[in-house]
Design an enzyme around this catalytic site. Structure first.
Site, PDB file in Angstrom:
ATOM      1  N   GLY A 187       0.833  -1.209   0.000  1.00  8.46           N
ATOM      2  CA  GLY A 187       0.000   0.000   0.000  1.00  8.46           C
ATOM      3  C   GLY A 187       0.859   1.246   0.000  1.00  8.46           C
ATOM      4  O   GLY A 187       1.563   1.522   0.972  1.00  8.46           O
ATOM      5  N   ALA A 188       0.827   2.011  -1.114  1.00  6.24           N
ATOM      6  CA  ALA A 188       1.586   3.272  -1.180  1.00  6.24           C
ATOM      7  C   ALA A 188       0.631   4.442  -0.967  1.00  6.24           C
ATOM      8  O   ALA A 188       0.593   5.384  -1.747  1.00  6.24           O
ATOM      9  CB  ALA A 188       2.317   3.386  -2.518  1.00  6.24           C
ATOM     10  N   VAL A 190      -1.243   7.008   2.269  1.00  2.92           N
ATOM     11  CA  VAL A 190      -0.711   7.983   3.227  1.00  2.92           C
ATOM     12  C   VAL A 190       0.183   7.302   4.260  1.00  2.92           C
ATOM     13  O   VAL A 190       1.312   7.747   4.515  1.00  2.92           O
ATOM     14  CB  VAL A 190      -1.872   8.712   3.946  1.00  2.92           C
ATOM     15  CG1 VAL A 190      -1.345   9.905   4.713  1.00  2.92           C
ATOM     16  CG2 VAL A 190      -2.936   9.156   2.963  1.00  2.92           C
ATOM     17  N   HIS A 450       7.918  39.233   3.997  1.00  6.74           N
ATOM     18  CA  HIS A 450       9.087  38.814   3.236  1.00  6.74           C
ATOM     19  C   HIS A 450      10.288  38.680   4.156  1.00  6.74           C
ATOM     20  O   HIS A 450      10.494  39.551   4.993  1.00  6.74           O
ATOM     21  CB  HIS A 450       9.410  39.836   2.141  1.00  6.74           C
ATOM     22  CG  HIS A 450      10.642  39.493   1.369  1.00  6.74           C
ATOM     23  ND1 HIS A 450      10.671  38.491   0.434  1.00  6.74           N
ATOM     24  CD2 HIS A 450      11.899  40.011   1.427  1.00  6.74           C
ATOM     25  CE1 HIS A 450      11.893  38.399  -0.075  1.00  6.74           C
ATOM     26  NE2 HIS A 450      12.645  39.321   0.515  1.00  6.74           N
TER      27      HIS A 450
HETATM   28  P1  NAD Z   1      -4.881   4.794   2.010  1.00  9.10           P
HETATM   29  O1  NAD Z   1      -6.240   4.602   1.480  1.00  9.10           O
HETATM   30  O2  NAD Z   1      -4.308   6.150   2.081  1.00  9.10           O
HETATM   31  O3  NAD Z   1      -3.844   3.929   1.173  1.00  9.10           O
HETATM   32  C1  NAD Z   1      -3.981   2.552   1.021  1.00  9.10           C
HETATM   33  C2  NAD Z   1      -3.300   2.173  -0.272  1.00  9.10           C
HETATM   34  O4  NAD Z   1      -3.244   0.771  -0.331  1.00  9.10           O
HETATM   35  C3  NAD Z   1      -4.049   2.653  -1.505  1.00  9.10           C
HETATM   36  O5  NAD Z   1      -3.165   3.324  -2.355  1.00  9.10           O
HETATM   37  C4  NAD Z   1      -4.606   1.379  -2.105  1.00  9.10           C
HETATM   38  O6  NAD Z   1      -4.713   1.424  -3.500  1.00  9.10           O
HETATM   39  C5  NAD Z   1      -3.560   0.371  -1.662  1.00  9.10           C
HETATM   40  N1  NAD Z   1      -4.037  -0.994  -1.611  1.00  9.10           N
HETATM   41  C6  NAD Z   1      -5.248  -1.456  -1.246  1.00  9.10           C
HETATM   42  N2  NAD Z   1      -5.284  -2.806  -1.318  1.00  9.10           N
HETATM   43  C7  NAD Z   1      -4.058  -3.205  -1.728  1.00  9.10           C
HETATM   44  C8  NAD Z   1      -3.469  -4.468  -1.992  1.00  9.10           C
HETATM   45  N3  NAD Z   1      -4.151  -5.598  -1.831  1.00  9.10           N
HETATM   46  N4  NAD Z   1      -2.195  -4.497  -2.406  1.00  9.10           N
HETATM   47  C9  NAD Z   1      -1.491  -3.352  -2.582  1.00  9.10           C
HETATM   48  N5  NAD Z   1      -1.997  -2.131  -2.356  1.00  9.10           N
HETATM   49  C10 NAD Z   1      -3.269  -2.049  -1.922  1.00  9.10           C
HETATM   50  O7  NAD Z   1      -4.877   4.060   3.440  1.00  9.10           O
HETATM   51  P2  NAD Z   1      -3.761   3.997   4.564  1.00  9.10           P
HETATM   52  O8  NAD Z   1      -2.462   4.493   4.059  1.00  9.10           O
HETATM   53  O9  NAD Z   1      -3.861   2.631   5.131  1.00  9.10           O
HETATM   54  O10 NAD Z   1      -4.318   5.019   5.600  1.00  9.10           O
HETATM   55  C11 NAD Z   1      -5.654   4.892   6.094  1.00  9.10           C
HETATM   56  C12 NAD Z   1      -6.253   6.220   6.331  1.00  9.10           C
HETATM   57  O11 NAD Z   1      -5.704   6.787   7.526  1.00  9.10           O
HETATM   58  C13 NAD Z   1      -5.967   7.252   5.263  1.00  9.10           C
HETATM   59  O12 NAD Z   1      -6.847   7.151   4.179  1.00  9.10           O
HETATM   60  C14 NAD Z   1      -6.172   8.522   5.985  1.00  9.10           C
HETATM   61  O13 NAD Z   1      -7.536   8.813   6.002  1.00  9.10           O
HETATM   62  C15 NAD Z   1      -5.693   8.190   7.396  1.00  9.10           C
HETATM   63  N6  NAD Z   1      -4.329   8.706   7.600  1.00  9.10           N
HETATM   64  C16 NAD Z   1      -4.111  10.040   7.461  1.00  9.10           C
HETATM   65  C17 NAD Z   1      -2.851  10.547   7.622  1.00  9.10           C
HETATM   66  C18 NAD Z   1      -2.636  12.027   7.448  1.00  9.10           C
HETATM   67  O14 NAD Z   1      -3.605  12.762   7.493  1.00  9.10           O
HETATM   68  N7  NAD Z   1      -1.402  12.491   7.271  1.00  9.10           N
HETATM   69  C19 NAD Z   1      -1.791   9.707   7.888  1.00  9.10           C
HETATM   70  C20 NAD Z   1      -2.036   8.355   8.004  1.00  9.10           C
HETATM   71  C21 NAD Z   1      -3.310   7.861   7.856  1.00  9.10           C
END
Ligand code: NAD
Ligand code: FAD
Length: 471
Positions: A187-188, A190, A450
């Site tokens: 999962g790439a 957040v 600035h």
């Molecule tokens: P995400 O939805 O940001 O990313 C998950 C990624 O995993 C997606 O790109 C998806 O396509 C990929 N994915 C899904 N199934 C897969 C598979 N079988 N194989 C490979 N890739 C796959 O979810 P996350 O990173 O788990 O974070 C969860 C949530 O937590 C975020 O959506 C966000 O709402 C919250 N969060 C926010 C922050 C922030 O605000 N800075 C930081 C961390 C988490």
């Protein structure tokens, strides 16, 4: 049976804020929370404070300091001796910050006379909740209004079962006490990018396996392209279109089988983080006792005042539709309490900022250029690179840009997208501007100090009007 005006289930940033606001409004309020902290003690604060926003940012900061000490000081003419990292000490610092904040919520509850009911909350028919303590004791309480704020948990990936050592979720990845030489992340998104950055800065070779063919699809394309290039240069190996078919933990390593455009592949890592999204928590909550049904993705359906289908029962935060963000959950919490008090109850979901705390940081608010195109909205775009910003150059942090999108006819700001230094702080100005329905000209005519990074937003607004000064 104890009786409360408002009873909140869950003390994450949604629930604890709702409880405090309800108490401020004069309601006799209780909050049920079952979280057990790393020290074995009951803890408030939910995902965000215990295993989310705060601990991840603590590690991001430590790893950034280390990386700068090793690689960023020479450009300033500073020579340092050998720089070492003690991951256990870094994790201990993180744990201390978490403890301070979770204890702090306890103090806020006391100050506001919010009663913390320790244990698991379960609806038990109209106006009734049972609290099941860790020792199994059940306490029945009555409440006029019940707010469900039970949040979310990591989405499991059946082909990569967690073993808590080699294969972990985001919470496990906050507690590595040694830097893994090879770190795999499924999962790439957040979490993958933030935690990948932490361990890459400390020396891990990080590979991200992303199922989708597109990188960060919700982000403005121009920002994504810059981010992808930047992360690659930092050594993050981002494999798009990679479908994991199996992950097997051995005594010393994890073997991951996946398929991508090149066919069947295999990779070996010392640790593997599964970060494929989060899912709402509603199991064992007794929703059926009041007739609430979750939707097809498991979320609790609510209306614009956070009312569920059951009278007197509300739901907020990660357990309902919308972005899974702490600040969103907290604003829901304030709005629902004010709604219960008969006040205005509104959260503007159109101006919720998103931030990814990588280096450079990514932050945005409003609509992306691809969304405006798809919707057929006429727009103009103004872009300003941090390369031309004096403060960013002085900081030796001039990667990235600010991009502002405004309506082509009304000039109203429709979206701001930033990749660059302190984007997380810079975006606040754009949020305020959009909330007050500012035009690009409004921003262009406001005096910005600035030399500051905020001048890049000023110049992007000028650029949208075709009159940038410094590019
Ligand atoms: P995400 O939805 O940001 O990313 C998950 C990624 O995993 C997606 O790109 C998806 O396509 C990929 N994915 C899904 N199934 C897969 C598979 N079988 N194989 C490979 N890739 C796959 O979810 P996350 O990173 O788990 O974070 C969860 C949530 O937590 C975020 O959506 C966000 O709402 C919250 N969060 C926010 C922050 C922030 O605000 N800075 C930081 C961390 C988490
Ligand atoms: P939660 O914080 O999940 O809290 C729900 C609480 O309810 C938990 O304490 C749980 O124990 C309790 N609970 C559940 N069921 C019951 C029950 N039956 N009885 C009693 N208690 C119960 N968001 C950001 O905005 N910025 C970030 O930088 C950020 N970074 C993150 C980093 C990571 C690694 C993760 C995992 C998440 C991050 N998030 C971030 C997302 C953020 O943590 C969530 O959006 C936020 O915590 C949601 O708040 P909530 O109150 O809805 O739920």
């Amino acid at each position: 049976m104890d009786r409360y005006d408002v009873l909140v289930i869950g003390a994450g940033p949604g629930g604890y804020v709702a409880a405090i606001r309800a108490a401020q409004l004069g309601f006799k309020t209780a909050c049920v929370e079952r979280w057990i902290g790393k020290d074995g003690q009951p803890a408030l604060g939910g995902t965000c404070l215990n295993v989310g926003c705060i601990p991840s940012k603590a590690l991001l900061e430590s790893s950034e300091q280390y990386h700068r000490a090793r690689h960023g000081l020479a450009a300033h003419g500073i020579t340092v001796g050998e720089v070492a990292i003690d991951p256990a000490a870094m994790v201990a610092r993180k744990d201390k910050i978490v403890r301070q904040f979770t204890h702090g919520i306890g103090g806020l509850f006391q100050k506001n006379r919010v009663t913390w009911l320790k244990g698991s909350g379960r609806l038990a028919g109209e106006g009734k909740v049972e609290v099941i303590a860790a020792d199994g004791a059940v306490q029945a309480v009555a409440a006029g209004h019940i707010i469900i704020a039970t949040g979310s948990r990591p989405m499991p990936l059946p082909v990569a079962p967690l073993d808590g050592v080699r294969i972990v979720d985001s919470a496990g990845a906050l507690d590595f006490t040694a830097v893994p030489a090879r770190l795999g992340i499924i999962g790439a998104g957040v979490i993958g990018l933030e935690l990948g950055s932490v361990w890459a800065r400390l020396g891990s070779a990080v590979t991200l396996l992303e199922a989708m063919p597109e990188f960060l699809p919700a982000t403005d394309r121009a920002i994504t392209a810059l981010a992808h290039k930047e992360f690659k240069a930092q050594g993050l190996d981002i494999r798009l279109g990679a479908k994991v078919t199996a992950a097997t933990a051995g005594a010393d390593a994890v073997t991951v089988a996946f398929e991508d455009a090149g066919g069947a592949q295999q990779a070996t890592f010392d640790r593997l983080i599964v970060a494929v999204g989060r899912q709402p928590v509603t199991d064992g909550l007794g929703l059926e006792t009041v007739g609430i049904r979750t939707d097809e993705r498991g979320f609790i359906p609510v209306d614009e005042r956070f009312r569920t289908s059951a009278s007197g029962v509300y739901a907020i935060g990660d357990v309902v539709r919308g972005p899974m963000l702490a600040h969103r959950a907290s604003e829901d919490g304030i709005a629902v309490a004010e709604g219960i008090a008969g006040q205005h109850c509104h959260v503007d979901y159109g101006t919720i900022p998103w931030i990814i705390y990588t280096w450079p940081e990514i932050a945005w608010v409003g609509r992306t250029e691809q969304a405006l195109k798809a919707e057929g909205v006429p727009y103009v775009s103004g872009v300003f690179p941090f390369q031309a910003n004096g403060r960013a150059r002085a900081m030796e942090a001039a990667q990235g840009q600010v991009k502002l999108l405004a309506h082509a006819e009304t000039d109203r700001v429709l979206g701001v997208h930033i990749i660059g230094p302190h984007a997380s702080e810079l975006i606040a100005e754009a949020v305020v501007a959009m909330e007050f329905c500012a035009s690009a000209e409004d921003l262009a005519r406001i005096v910005h100090a600035h030399p500051t990074l905020s001048e890049a937003l000023h110049e992007a607004a000028l650029a949208a009007q075709g009159r940038a000064i410094h590019i």
